[in-house]
Design a protein around this motif. Sequence first.
Motif, PDB file in Angstrom:
ATOM      1  N   ASP A  68      56.974  64.895  11.539  1.00 27.93           N
ATOM      2  CA  ASP A  68      56.217  63.849  11.101  1.00 27.93           C
ATOM      3  C   ASP A  68      56.782  62.417  11.764  1.00 27.93           C
ATOM      4  O   ASP A  68      55.647  61.604  11.781  1.00 27.93           O
ATOM      5  CB  ASP A  68      56.203  63.800   9.373  1.00 27.93           C
ATOM      6  N   SER A  92      43.638  59.747  12.940  1.00 27.57           N
ATOM      7  CA  SER A  92      44.558  58.940  12.144  1.00 27.57           C
ATOM      8  C   SER A  92      43.698  57.977  11.703  1.00 27.57           C
ATOM      9  O   SER A  92      44.082  57.333  10.365  1.00 27.57           O
ATOM     10  CB  SER A  92      45.746  58.441  12.739  1.00 27.57           C
ATOM     11  N   GLN A 110      41.963  59.241   8.537  1.00 25.75           N
ATOM     12  CA  GLN A 110      42.746  58.980   7.739  1.00 25.75           C
ATOM     13  C   GLN A 110      42.983  57.602   6.888  1.00 25.75           C
ATOM     14  O   GLN A 110      43.295  57.219   5.732  1.00 25.75           O
ATOM     15  CB  GLN A 110      44.021  59.710   7.622  1.00 25.75           C
ATOM     16  N   LYS A 164      38.193  67.614   6.756  1.00 26.10           N
ATOM     17  CA  LYS A 164      39.390  67.789   6.040  1.00 26.10           C
ATOM     18  C   LYS A 164      40.478  66.514   5.826  1.00 26.10           C
ATOM     19  O   LYS A 164      40.810  66.410   4.958  1.00 26.10           O
ATOM     20  CB  LYS A 164      40.265  68.962   6.758  1.00 26.10           C
ATOM     21  N   LEU A 165      40.128  65.728   6.908  1.00 27.67           N
ATOM     22  CA  LEU A 165      41.054  64.550   6.896  1.00 27.67           C
ATOM     23  C   LEU A 165      40.497  63.394   6.425  1.00 27.67           C
ATOM     24  O   LEU A 165      40.816  62.224   6.228  1.00 27.67           O
ATOM     25  CB  LEU A 165      41.553  64.248   8.391  1.00 27.67           C
ATOM     26  N   VAL A 210      53.491  59.592   3.428  1.00 29.41           N
ATOM     27  CA  VAL A 210      53.686  60.866   3.861  1.00 29.41           C
ATOM     28  C   VAL A 210      54.309  61.511   2.771  1.00 29.41           C
ATOM     29  O   VAL A 210      53.886  62.730   2.480  1.00 29.41           O
ATOM     30  CB  VAL A 210      54.533  60.995   4.984  1.00 29.41           C
ATOM     31  N   GLY A 251      51.721  62.606   0.051  1.00 31.36           N
ATOM     32  CA  GLY A 251      50.627  63.402   0.501  1.00 31.36           C
ATOM     33  C   GLY A 251      49.351  62.508   0.956  1.00 31.36           C
ATOM     34  O   GLY A 251      48.391  63.339   1.065  1.00 31.36           O
ATOM     35  N   ARG A 252      49.370  61.376   0.982  1.00 33.85           N
ATOM     36  CA  ARG A 252      48.201  60.495   1.468  1.00 33.85           C
ATOM     37  C   ARG A 252      47.922  60.729   2.900  1.00 33.85           C
ATOM     38  O   ARG A 252      46.694  60.475   3.252  1.00 33.85           O
ATOM     39  CB  ARG A 252      48.313  59.179   1.133  1.00 33.85           C
ATOM     40  N   ASP A 300      48.111  63.522   6.287  1.00 34.81           N
ATOM     41  CA  ASP A 300      48.199  64.943   6.510  1.00 34.81           C
ATOM     42  C   ASP A 300      48.674  64.786   7.956  1.00 34.81           C
ATOM     43  O   ASP A 300      47.704  64.709   8.634  1.00 34.81           O
ATOM     44  CB  ASP A 300      46.946  65.792   6.183  1.00 34.81           C
ATOM     45  N   ALA A 316      48.373  68.523  10.097  1.00 36.53           N
ATOM     46  CA  ALA A 316      47.096  69.018  10.352  1.00 36.53           C
ATOM     47  C   ALA A 316      46.637  68.911  11.948  1.00 36.53           C
ATOM     48  O   ALA A 316      45.629  69.431  12.457  1.00 36.53           O
ATOM     49  CB  ALA A 316      46.018  68.610   9.346  1.00 36.53           C
TER      50      ALA A 316
END
Length: 374
Positions: free
Chosen positions: A163, A201, A204, A229-230, A328, A331-332, A334, A337
């Motif tokens: 990460d 990114s 997100q 998903k993102l 991170v 969990g905001r 991901d 993925a």
Amino acid sequence: MTTPGYRVEVDALVLRTPDAPMAVERIRLRDVGPGDIRVRIDVTGVCHSDLSLARGVLAQQFPAVLGHEACGTVVQTGGDVTGLAEGDRVILLWITPCGECVHCARGEAHLCVQGSSRSGEPYALDAHGEPVYPGLTVGSFAEQTVVPAAAAVKVPDDISSQDAALLGCAVTTGVGAVTKTANVQDGSSVLVLGLGGVGLSAVQGAKLAGAGKIIAVDRNTDKAELAAKLGADHFVPADDDTKKAVRSLTGKQGVDYAFDCVGSARTIREAWAMTRRGGSAYIVGIGGKDDKVSFSALELFHFARTLTGCVAGSLDAATDLPRYFDHVRMGRLDLAAMVTGHGELGDVEHALQEMSAGRGIRTLVSPAGPKVAP
């Protein structure tokens, strides 16, 4: 015989010319100076900027070691270094603010006049004693690198190296473009053009900002599922009907904010055209200096849109990275993925080829351990 001042010998992926593939060679890193650190590269991402450098789209002195999105472990510190010690994990910064220029004084660390100057300064020697340059100042496609301590930020124990590496470029560039450079407002409509690591990114980031409608565009329709998903509400293929599809999703008005994460003249025009009257388009991807974009004087007046360049998500690492660590943790974001491949130094060329073809998102490379010359 080892040349004085260059005593640490490591394997590195060396780029000799843009028209030839990179190859693993032995290089000797310069000795650590008083304000420097030597870092073992634990994880490094293969970024589109590396592709641009490798293919000659962006200027680079040769021979060079590319790679700039990295997390590593400090193995040596200079005598004047404080705040970092051997064994600390760090994110390496490809823009290192000097703290003294006009931009740093204005709080624009990402625009520092000297921030990228090290890419033009030799940091190693090859087997023939010729100078080697660090691509985008870091040179992380190698077992180790040497950088100023100011070019590193310590990674908390609860943040993984994988990460942390992505926070070195892709995530902070994409999320930052949306949340900091553009400051996207809650409920706004957002278009993201180009779904590589930076683009996903940005998707997100739009979700973090509370965007009301997020539209993701890419030539590879296989990315639709991951985009959803993102946080993307809609996926639109990049083709001749893209503009029409985006306008139909926005009441024929266009989006409030568009983010071009490709950076070509064509995609810049497309992002502009899909932005509503009075909206804002942001250029996040890096294009070539000869790729010219043109606008008519009338359209600039009539549409009253804002067109803004975005460098590194306007990152001020010292103040912004702690916020990313929190995202991170909570969990905001991901980040896992977005990782679609793993490899070693010899796998970087394949990762660049996949990226050029529009496949994959992020390949993470784990260079081997160091070797020290006698």
